[in-house]
Design a protein around this motif. Structure first.
Motif, PDB file in Angstrom:
ATOM      1  N   GLU A  93      40.407  43.120  41.538  1.00 10.60           N
ATOM      2  CA  GLU A  93      40.541  43.172  40.082  1.00 10.60           C
ATOM      3  C   GLU A  93      40.599  44.622  39.583  1.00 10.60           C
ATOM      4  N   LYS A 112      36.118  41.831  43.793  1.00  9.85           N
ATOM      5  CA  LYS A 112      35.968  42.734  42.647  1.00  9.85           C
ATOM      6  C   LYS A 112      36.921  43.916  42.768  1.00  9.85           C
ATOM      7  N   ASP A 146      47.558  36.128  42.997  1.00  6.69           N
ATOM      8  CA  ASP A 146      46.254  35.607  42.579  1.00  6.69           C
ATOM      9  C   ASP A 146      46.023  34.166  43.038  1.00  6.69           C
ATOM     10  N   LYS A 182      43.816  46.502  37.789  1.00  7.35           N
ATOM     11  CA  LYS A 182      43.648  47.193  36.506  1.00  7.35           C
ATOM     12  C   LYS A 182      44.190  48.628  36.614  1.00  7.35           C
TER      13      LYS A 182
END
Length: 887
Positions: A189, A186, A121, A193
């Motif tokens: 992410e 996006k 990240d 998840k």
């Protein structure tokens, strides 16, 4: 460490003194190529190879990388940091690497790769700032998360692909390349998840953890299902293991001055001397192989980046000159800078292999003997398979066209999954596998199918490369096809083709047809004849064929067979009046009745043998006397018993009693082979009469000296052979004397019982030749039936107890030892003894090589495997010669 397991690319070539065989054994094919290119000063991103020995140790130590090797990996990473000026795990200027497999023998797509390793990240933002290209940074990160999750942790790839499709749909774009930096951010992410939901822990942020887990994953992939299937198909030993290459990333996805591609120094389909390949702008390596976008031909690079193209052309030529073979190269262009990521001897079709070998001789690169070693004997099989019937093809209209990815013709029923292809083929259906694109998981289905048709992918896609390697027909990249997997159908050219419908595909033209087109046998010419002449010049083993019919004998003769090593006479008993007379013989109660029935069979047998002798001329023809148990000639169903009882003039009750009397608990080890002639010598008399009369007639008719070989099957005792041989000799000598002709003949035996192998010295005194029936010898040595072994052998392969089917590849440790022992003792007792093999192993290249080194005189195989055996025998002779010279 006391043993060296890691090598920088810069030291690989020097460490092994440029010995490519040793380099490939330790560094794997990819690692050896990278070492050689680095040593030659080519633009190779720096890196290091973790050896195949480390992989072997990984499995030996319970699938763990020991602490010493882990420590050495990180020491080598520090070395890369010094070379690149980047730091592994650094936020501002991160060192990113690829982790790729590399077995000593190429296994395209069978093992795993992870790209962009080292991102997290924090470092993704640093990469975005460093490059000024956020889209590139987040594209690299989303790829890494997806690959790490899939390859290392086993998170289903489809979960990520579904999210990419949703994002593209939401943005109204068709390709990943059209997604923005924010879109990709996006996706990262969402991907993390998915990972966390699946693994119940966050995506790892520590680059060191990422690296070790990735290396483990590549080692693990050596034992994945598709790799195991590929190894079994290509006879690659499990104990070899794979190397792992850790290499500094070169980024083909960093903009429109970047790209990635695959190219060959010659056309892998035709062998033409031309640069052949494809590339994608703004893409990473997996994009080309997966076929997610249509690539451009390598020639277009000359227009987009002329300097890069010229540099690549020069490197390609240097590599071919260095390795003296057609090269398969992977490359990446990063901001206009060319980087070479791989070179290896390229997979090619059989047609291309022969042309390249011949051309390299003509160009003075290699000599004829080296050329003989350059073609895999199994590849020749692809030249011998049918093509479409020309007249039928003229009447057929193609409904579409893709890329002619792998030559040949295929016709079959459409299936849409690899599992279905395997299942349908197992029940005898011929199928064509239709896929959007193939992946390594499809390997078994691809092998089972007659041909492969894909919607996506180019000439270097997975489907194309693997099909060419297997010699299977493939049409790739037929983009007009619309596949509906749920309905199990596809549309093309206005036609809807459903599962089970016939289609035909032409891997030489790329055409797709919605009808079943008949095929005709392949014709071979040109380079094939020239090349096989080189092989015949050096081989020591003679190559015979197994043939029971004139058609088979003619086919084998056309393919270069030097004789018949096995004619199974029982195959001649099952037609019309023959089977009726055979059944009369079986139910006969007296010798006279048996002789009367056998007399009816005699003219048929004699006619069959005459046809074979005429085709083969003065070449040896080995005729095996009746072998199977008698019950195989009798019916089992009630209605058949009644019909046959009436036909042969006996009561139903009597026929049933005969059938019951012939019942055996294990007929394949019962009353069969020579035991039939010991019990009923009149059988041997009739067959000898047929053989000798046929030989006399053909000798008189053609003027050629026919010298038949008579083979007594299933002998296990010297006295057994002597008894039957005495019957044969007495019968044959009488006929020859009465004919007033000078004719020679031989009487030998099959060695197919372990006791025969162990008492070969005694048996050889009564035999003119030994022919190893390795089908039965394998069966009896292992103690299992080849007809039933399939029920449990898969479990043995999975558990690494056996690596291959012993009925396909001769077991050299056990069965092979019996062959060697009996050959030595047989020759010692009878120096004039001929030695050969006539089981299915006679056409298997590794088994043929064994036969050469075991001192046999010939191998015998099915007609279509004759060229394969000829080449394998030649390669064995060259290897033997070189090994002796090296000493």
């Amino acid at each position: 460490m006391s043993h060296k397991f890691l090598y920088y690319f810069t030291e690989g070539s020097e460490a092994f003194h440029g010995d490519m065989t040793q380099m490939r054994n330790i560094l794997g094919g990819k690692g050896a190529g990278l070492a050689e290119m680095t040593a030659a000063g080519m633009p190779v991103p720096p890196g290091f190879t973790i050896s195949t020995e480390a992989c072997t140790l990984y499995y030996k130590e319970g699938r763990q990388i020991n602490e010493e090797i882990q420590k050495d990996i990180f020491e080598h990473m520090k070395g890369l940091e010094k070379i690149t000026g980047k730091t592994f795990g650094d936020i501002n200027n991160p060192l990113l690497v690829s982790v790729r497999s590399g077995a000593r023998q190429s296994m395209p797509g069978m093992m795993d790769t992870i790209l962009n390793l080292g991102l997290n990240d924090a470092s993704v933002e640093g990469l975005a700032k460093k490059t000024g290209n956020p889209r590139f940074a987040y594209d690299s990160y989303r790829r890494f998360v997806q690959m790490f999750a899939d390859v290392v942790m086993g998170v289903p790839k489809s979960l990520f692909e579904e999210e990419i499709d949703k994002m593209k749909a939401a943005k109204g774009v068709k390709n990943d390349i059209d997604l923005t930096a924010e879109d990709l951010k996006k996706l990262v992410e969402i991907f993390k998840k998915i990972y966390e939901d699946h693994e119940h822990k966050p995506f790892p942020q520590d680059p060191k953890e990422q690296l070790i887990e990735a290396v483990k994953a590549v080692f693990r992939s050596w034992d994945n299902p598709r790799a195991n299937v590929y190894r079994k198909m290509n006879e690659i030993p499990y104990e070899w293991g794979t190397a792992v290459n850790v290499q500094t990333m070169a980024f083909g996805n960093s903009g429109n001055r970047s790209g990635t591609g695959v190219a060959f120094t010659r056309n892998p389909a035709t062998g033409e001397k031309e640069l052949f390949g494809e590339y994608l702008i703004n893409a990473q390596g997996e994009d080309v192989v997966a076929g997610i976008r249509t690539p451009s031909p390598i020639s277009h690079l000359k227009e987009q980046m002329p300097d890069v193209y010229e540099q690549f052309v020069q490197i390609a030529q240097r590599l071919e000159n260095h390795f003296k073979d057609m090269q398969d190269m992977e490359f990446t262009i990063e901001d206009g800078h060319l980087y070479m990521l791989q070179t290896r001897n390229g997979k090619r079709t059989a047609t291309a292999a022969l042309k390249i070998a011949c051309d390299l001789v003509d160009e003075g690169m290699i000599d004829e003997e080296e050329a003989v070693l350059r073609v895999d004997p199994k590849q020749l099989d692809a030249l011998l398979h049918p093509q479409f019937d020309a007249d039928a093809l003229k009447k057929a209209t193609p409904i579409g066209r893709g890329l002619a990815a792998s030559p040949g013709a295929a016709c079959g029923k459409v299936v849409f999954t690899a599992d279905d292809a395997k299942e349908w083929a197992a029940r005898g259906e011929k199928v064509v596998l239709v896929r959007l694109e193939t992946s390594p998981e499809d390997i078994e289905g691809m092998a089972a199918a007659q041909g492969i048709l894909t919607v996506r992918g180019g000439m270097t896609s997975h489907a194309a490369v693997v099909a060419r390697g297997m010699g299977a027909c493939c049409v790739a990249g037929c983009g007009e096809i619309v596949v509906d997997y749920e309905k199990k159908q596809f549309t093309l050219g206005g036609k809807t083709i459903k599962e089970g419908d016939y289609i035909s595909i032409d891997g030489s033209t790329g055409y797709v047809y919605d009808v079943a087109i008949p095929t005709v046998p392949a014709t071979i010419s040109g380079n094939f004849g020239r090349y096989m002449a080189w092989a015949d010049k050096v081989r020591k083993l003679k190559v015979f064929t197994n043939a029971d019919t004139p058609r088979d004998a003619k086919q084998a003769s056309d393919f270069g067979a030097e004789g018949i090593g096995l004619c199974r006479t029982e195959h001649m008993f099952f037609e019309g009046e023959r089977i009726k007379a055979m059944r009369e013989m079986i139910v006969a109660e007296t010798t006279e009745e048996r002789k009367k029935a056998l007399a009816k069979i005699l003219p048929y047998q004699q006619g069959d043998f005459e046809a074979l002798f005429e085709i083969m001329g003065e070449r040896p023809v080995t005729i095996r006397f009746l072998d199977p148990p008698l019950h195989e000639f009798l019916p089992t169903k009630e209605e058949d018993i009644k019909e046959i009882a009436e036909e042969i003039g006996v009561t139903v009750e009597k026929l049933k009693n005969v059938i019951a009397g012939l019942h055996e608990f294990n007929p394949m080890m019962g009353h069969r082979g020579c035991r039939l002639s010991v019990t009923y010598p009149e059988i041997a008399e009739m067959q000898t009469t047929a053989v000798i009369n046929a030989a006399i007639n053909v000798t008189k008719k053609t003027g050629k000296k026919i010298e038949p070989r008579i083979m007594i099957p299933l002998v296990g005792e010297a006295k057994e052979l002597k008894y039957v041989k005495d019957v044969v000799v007495a019968t044959a000598d009488k006929i020859i004397k009465e004919a007033g002709i000078d004719m020679k003949y031989e009487v030998g035996t099959m060695i197919e019982i372990p006791r025969a192998a162990l008492t070969a010295g005694e048996i050889a005194k009564e035999a003119d030749f030994f022919s190893y029936g390795t089908n039965d010898l394998t069966q009896m040595t292992f103690g299992f039936s080849r007809d039933d072994a399939g029920k449990f052998l898969d479990a043995y392969y999975d558990k690494k107890i056996y690596e291959s089917d012993p009925f396909q590849h001769l077991d050299q440790k056990g069965v092979g030892r019996l062959v060697k022992l009996s050959a030595q003792e047989g020759k010692a007792a009878n120096p004039n003894l001929h030695l050969g093999i006539c089981g299915e192993h006679g056409g298997d290249p590794t088994s043929v090589e064994f036969c050469h080194f075991a001192g046999l005189d010939y191998v015998s195989c099915s007609p279509f495997r004759v060229p394969i055996a000829r080449l394998a025998a030649a390669q064995a002779a060259i290897k033997d010669k070189r090994a002796k010279a090296a000493k």
